[in-house]
Motif scaffolding. Structure first.
Motif, PDB file in Angstrom:
ATOM      1  N   ILE A  28       2.417   6.394  -6.793  1.00 24.29           N
ATOM      2  CA  ILE A  28       1.391   7.211  -7.431  1.00 24.29           C
ATOM      3  C   ILE A  28       1.732   8.680  -7.258  1.00 24.29           C
TER       4      ILE A  28
ATOM      5  N   TYR B  77       0.841  -1.195   0.000  1.00 23.14           N
ATOM      6  CA  TYR B  77       0.000   0.000   0.000  1.00 23.14           C
ATOM      7  C   TYR B  77       0.879   1.249   0.000  1.00 23.14           C
TER       8      TYR B  77
ATOM      9  N   ARG C 299      -4.886   3.020  -9.284  1.00 23.64           N
ATOM     10  CA  ARG C 299      -5.076   2.867  -7.849  1.00 23.64           C
ATOM     11  C   ARG C 299      -6.094   1.770  -7.556  1.00 23.64           C
TER      12      ARG C 299
ATOM     13  N   ILE D 152       2.875   1.689  -3.248  1.00 24.95           N
ATOM     14  CA  ILE D 152       2.048   2.125  -4.371  1.00 24.95           C
ATOM     15  C   ILE D 152       1.637   3.582  -4.185  1.00 24.95           C
ATOM     16  N   ASP D 153       1.306   3.919  -2.950  1.00 25.33           N
ATOM     17  CA  ASP D 153       0.932   5.285  -2.634  1.00 25.33           C
ATOM     18  C   ASP D 153       2.058   6.239  -3.028  1.00 25.33           C
TER      19      ASP D 153
ATOM     20  N   ARG E 223      -4.847   7.254 -13.474  1.00 15.07           N
ATOM     21  CA  ARG E 223      -4.440   7.224 -12.080  1.00 15.07           C
ATOM     22  C   ARG E 223      -5.485   6.489 -11.229  1.00 15.07           C
ATOM     23  N   ASP E 224      -6.754   6.854 -11.431  1.00 13.23           N
ATOM     24  CA  ASP E 224      -7.814   6.220 -10.642  1.00 13.23           C
ATOM     25  C   ASP E 224      -7.868   4.723 -10.907  1.00 13.23           C
TER      26      ASP E 224
ATOM     27  N   GLU F 240      -5.125  -1.620  -5.685  1.00 11.41           N
ATOM     28  CA  GLU F 240      -5.667  -1.766  -4.336  1.00 11.41           C
ATOM     29  C   GLU F 240      -6.564  -2.982  -4.219  1.00 11.41           C
TER      30      GLU F 240
END
Ligand SMILES: Nc1ncnc2c1ncn2[C@@H]1O[C@H](COP(=O)(O)OP(=O)(O)OP(=O)(O)O)[C@@H](O)[C@H]1O
Ligand SMILES: [Mg+2]
Lengths: 789, 235
Positions: free
Chosen positions: A463, A456, A650, A459-460, A646-647, A654
């Motif tokens: 991004i 998490y 994610r 990746i956060d 991007r969305d 996720e």
């Protein structure tokens, strides 16, 4: 069949120890399940892919050209080791779907007439393939169809060479080429915005002015053929027609992504199950050595009665095997079930026409054998001691445990600690190895949690780096062919465009010594503000006048450092070779990248200022107008929308991580429970007399339990920092398994992740201690005191 | 007198605990005769249990000889010693040593399963008047009852020798008598050579011979002309 007496004892021991046995069996089951799950999913996926490739003739070599005559067919077919080849027309197009605001990217591919393609055949899911001559019929890939609810009979519009045309869907298909279908400029598949469709060759050649010509070739080669030779010959043939840059299956996007996924499953299979097996071995060791200590006199008696050493040893080995079998059973069933589920998830994410479950028996035998081996290894020392115990010694009760007074005595003199705490400290230090291993087992749970949760954070971080520091544009538009500088002015003039930055891309091979990598070399302007090249500390750097900046993975794979020279093979310029100085290393998490000043790239390619596309920032309010213009601009072949990307990125990641971490959290809780519950139970059994005596002396239940709880609390606390450390190490090794040329995941672990892991483990520990505490509360004083220790 | 079943010559057992050397047995010459009932007496620490353990094949002497019939027990391998215990010896211990997770019947069956010519467990239990409590677990039995199960377990394989280390040590006089009656009855009816260690000098009169230990040596061997019944023992 009448069970012999020893086996009756065995069964009763097993039943008496059911809770502890189950705790161990569960830990073993986790090891078995993760092994079966990951290896099983790996094999299923691998097998499914191989079968799909095989049945549908997936190509081994791919190449493209600008416009090559069809008569090259025989020369291509004559390349040694080429089994079959297919000449195609493949063109990127924009797709306009009713009800969808933004344009989608698409790929139109030709189908030969009156026969199946020799290479990259289609699996027909529904409907039929388009008929030759029918200019509006297409077959679309299933992902795109499903994303829009298309069925045969529905239609959508595509923009060919600036002309909008309505296309009627007659079939829904799957292609081995697009198992993982990722659109231009996207990072994860977005089936809604990327559609591949197939049209008759004749129709395509009419639309794109390609009569008697092709621009794409796929071929299959003999199994042991050297594809490098084929690639060279193919490049030679296509060179006069704007070709070059043929590539191997390894570099094909869909295939490479699946490879990365398979590597990841493999990494999971090698890192996770051994942890569980080790912890289980330790637990078996712990409870068996205690059991044998308690059974000491019985062992002596059995031997006095004339039972053989081997029989006595086997008796305890059987208990271990019984526990292992329970674990293997639970693990196999859940591993099988989870493996099926996981394979299904994969099948949904990737487009396979069918799924082959590889539930090979050998895997179960392997998992079972390894588990029994681990458990028996854990039990070996205790069993050996039972075998070698001389009967006369065994029958005498063991000497009272000798405690040392050194360190704890000093604590006592300070006078801060109660006698009860002192008891706990003494016991802890009396069994240093066991305390240490219990601590280590607990820290493994912390470590596992960190390993599952860190992605998490990574990746956060990724991004943030990609979308907010590096590529901050709203959209990237790509031209169908490179254009002159006026194209940028046109792009900047489109409605709503506030800023437009040019870029140029050309396929290259970078070489250093015998190492070689294929990628795009990107030309950027030094004053770029939307899309920026970042240094290793994520600060933007301007491309210098001369030289090339390599992304970190490229630099390390080619063993290059700033100041060294890299050989650049220009694939679109007859494979001309140029030496370029490496001037910097950049951070980049996706793909293989190399950057140059736009001017320097122009000089290298010797054709003046040309650009491949532009990155733009857009006024939200004018989006619709912009989309309308783009849909009717023939030169724009694709548009990538950063926000949507991007969305989607994610969400996809996720979703994957959430599934995985749910599994891991369960696993970690099981380990914690297994370790803490077992050590609490064993302590209780070792110290029942002591604790009962305390009760007899008038200590309260709470005070008596605190002796146990203090000791466990110390162990659990000590386990936290160790767990953080091990967790970092495990995350690092898992991350190594995740690295590929497509993704480079940074190892980022936030403090909150360490805290979460610790909290989960502490909560599980508290729960297991509470269960044991109930036993302390219900200690049968008389009975405990009557038994001889 | 019958022939000797056991013979020991200069039997010595030395324990080394740290630097301290304990001579538990210090040159014991002795015989146990077929079919006899011998009582072993002596102060605590005089070596009685050590002697019995060596004779029963539970332990090995440091030096000296111990023979069972013509077999030298001191030189038998572990496996042979196990077979010797299995086929020839029955043990009864002070603390019963029943397996808590097995019932009375099962504790006896534990032995009959591996013996050559055993009697049925219920028959052995009947000899000690325990056939009614066969299905009880040790925790559900009194001390005397547990000891009787232990005796049934020892005799069930029809051993040639029965070695009892303080079989009545943990029992009151009444239960002690019941246990002794069981032992004498077996000695009489089955002709089992029996050795009983005890601290109760009054028991000496039920034996054919009384062997007294002091400081790891046999101090005295007394042959009883007149034996009394266990019920006559003054506790
Ligand atoms: N394993 C051992 N290690 C050291 N010394 C031992 C060991 N076993 C016995 N001894 C010592 O050997 C001596 C004889 O012990 P043994 O048990 O034979 O005495 P005992 O006559 O049976 O005494 P009691 O009537 O108290 O049972 C004692 O001094 C004892 O301390
Ligand atoms: Mg003794």
């Amino acid at each position: 069949m009448i069970m012999n007496m020893l086996d009756r004892k065995l069964v009763r021991d097993f039943v008496r120890l059911w809770a502890q046995s189950l705790a161990i069996a569960m830990v073993l089951a986790c090891g078995v399940a993760t092994l079966i799950l990951s290896v099983g999913a790996y094999r299923s996926l691998e097998e499914t892919r191989a079968t799909f490739y095989d049945r549908y003739r997936f190509a081994t070599v791919f190449a493209s050209a600008v416009r090559a005559p069809r008569h090259l067919k025989s020369r291509i077919a004559d390349i040694p080791d080429v089994l079959s080849s297919e000449l195609r027309i493949a063109e990127p197009v924009l797709i306009d779907v009713e009800g969808m605001r933004e344009p989608a990217s698409g790929m139109a591919i030709s189908l030969p007439e009156f026969r199946d393609p020799a290479v990259n055949r289609l699996y027909l899911r529904r409907g039929r393939l388009p008929e030759p001559e029918r200019s509006s019929e297409v077959a679309v890939v299933e992902t795109f169809a499903d994303a829009h609810g298309f069925e045969p009979g529905d239609s959508f519009e595509a923009i060919f060479n600036g002309r909008k045309q309505r296309l009627n869907i007659v079939g829904v298909v799957l292609s081995p080429e697009y198992i993982y279908a990722i659109g231009p400029g996207d990072m994860v598949p977005d089936p809604r915005r990327f559609g591949i469709f197939f049209m008759p060759e004749k129709v395509m050649s009419g639309l794109f002015d390609m009569e008697g010509a092709f621009n794409d070739v796929v071929l299959t080669a003999a199994r042991d053929a050297d594809t490098r030779v084929i690639i060279d010959r193919l490049d030679e043939i296509l060179k006069p027609y704007g070709g070059g840059g043929a590539y191997d299956r390894e570099d094909q996007i869909s295939h490479a992504f699946l490879d990365a996924e398979l590597d990841q499953l493999n990494a999971m299979a090698t890192v996770i199950p051994p942890i569980f097996l080790a912890v289980a071995a330790f637990l078996v060791n712990m409870i068996l050595s205690r059991l044998i200590a308690l059974d000491r006199e019985q062992i002596g008696l059995l031997k006095a009665l004339g039972y053989r050493n081997l029989t006595v040893g086997m008796h305890y080995a059987k208990l271990v095997i019984l526990i292992s079998l329970a674990g293997i059973l639970i693990g196999s069933v859940s591993g099988w079930w989870l493996g099926r589920g996981l394979t299904r998830i994969y099948a949904q994410f990737y487009s396979f026409p069918f799924l082959i479950f590889r539930q090979s028996v050998d895997l179960y035998f392997l998992a079972g054998g390894v588990s029994i081996a681990a458990a028996v290894a854990g039990a070996a020392k205790s069993i050996w001691s039972s075998v070698t115990l001389p009967p006369a010694v065994a029958m005498r009760p063991p000497a009272p445990t000798t405690y040392r007074n050194t360190f704890v005595g000093a604590l006592q003199r300070i006078g801060v600690f109660s006698q009860l705490s002192i008891m706990a400290f003494r016991h802890l230090l009396r069994w240093p190895v066991r305390s240490f291993l219990t601590m280590l087992g607990t820290s493994m749970s912390v470590a596992l949690l960190i390993t599952s949760l860190f992605s998490y954070d990574s990746i956060d971080y990724m991004i943030d780096a990609i979308f907010f520091r590096a590529d901050r544009q709203d959209a990237t538009i790509t031209f169908s062919v490179d254009r002159g500088p006026q194209a940028l002015i046109a792009a900047a003039a489109m409605p709503g465009v506030m800023r437009a930055e040019p870029y140029r891309m050309t396929p290259v091979n970078l070489r250093h010594g015998h190492r070689e990598l294929r990628m795009s070399l990107t030309g950027v302007t030094p004053d770029s503000d939307l899309s920026r090249v970042l240094d290793l500390d994520l600060f933007p750097v301007a491309a210098p006048e001369n030289g090339v900046i390599l992304s970190e993975r490229v630099a390390s794979k080619l063993k290059l450092e700033p100041g060294m020279t890299v050989e650049v093979e220009l694939l679109e310029r007859d494979k001309r070779l140029e030496d370029v100085t490496v001037v910097g290393v950049a951070q980049s998490y996706i793909g293989l990248n190399a950057y140059m000043h736009l001017d320097a790239l122009d000089r290298l390619l010797r054709d003046g200022r040309q650009i491949s596309g532009a990155r733009i920032s857009v006024d939200e309010a004018m989006l619709d107008e912009l989309y309308d213009v783009i849909k009717s601009t023939p030169v724009i072949s694709s548009i990538a929308l950063q926000g949507v990307s991007r969305d989607r990125f994610r969400a996809t990641i996720e979703e994957n991580i959430t599934t995985m971490s749910t599994i891991y959290v369960t696993l970690a809780v099981i380990i914690t429970f297994g370790v803490i519950y077992n050590s609490a139970r064993i302590q209780l059994s070792e110290r029942a007399r002591e604790l009962a005596s305390l009760r007899v002396f008038g200590f309260t239940k709470a005070e008596v339990s605190s002796v146990l709880i203090i000791e466990l609390a110390l162990i659990v606390l000590a386990a936290q920092p160790v767990g953080w450390l091990v967790g970092y190490g495990l995350s690092w090794s898992v991350m190594q398994g995740l690295q590929s040329d497509l993704f480079r995941v940074p190892l980022i672990i936030y403090t909150s992740t360490y805290a979460t892991a610790s909290l989960v483990v502490i909560a599980a520990a508290v729960a297991s201690v509470l269960i044991v505490r109930r036993r302390v509360d219900h200690l049968d004083l008389i009975r405990v005191l009557k038994t001889r220790e | 007198m019958n022939e000797a079943v056991f013979t020991t010559r200069n039997l010595t057992k030395i324990y080394l605990t740290g630097d301290v050397e304990v001579r538990a047995l210090n040159g014991v010459d002795s015989e146990l005769y077929g079919g006899e009932l011998a009582v072993l007496l002596g102060p605590s620490g005089s070596g009685k249990s050590t002697f019995l353990n060596i004779v029963g094949g539970l332990d090995r002497p440091t030096s000296g000889q111990v023979t069972f019939r013509d077999q030298d027990l001191a030189t038998l391998s572990d496996g042979k010693l196990t077979l010797y215990r299995r086929n020839h010896v029955g043990f009864v211990f002070q603390f019963y040593n029943l397996i808590p997770s097995l019932t009375a019947w099962e504790n006896v069956a534990l032995v009959t399963e591996v013996a050559d010519n055993p009697m049925p467990p219920e028959e052995a239990l009947a000899m000690v008047d325990m056939e009614k409590r066969m299905t009880h677990f040790p925790a559900q039995l009194s001390g005397g009852e547990q000891q009787r199960v232990a005796i049934a377990r020892a005799i069930a394989k029809r051993p040639e020798v029965l070695l009892c280390d303080e079989p009545t040590g943990a029992l009151d006089s009444k239960t002690g008598v019941i246990v002794l009656e069981a032992l004498t009855r077996i000695n009489r009816e089955l002709g089992t050579t029996t050795a009983i260690i005890t601290h109760n000098a009054a028991i000496r009169n039920i034996a054919h011979r009384v062997i007294s230990f002091i400081d790891g040596k046999i101090a005295e061997v007394q042959v009883n002309d007149q034996r009394i019944e266990p019920s006559e023992v003054v506790w």
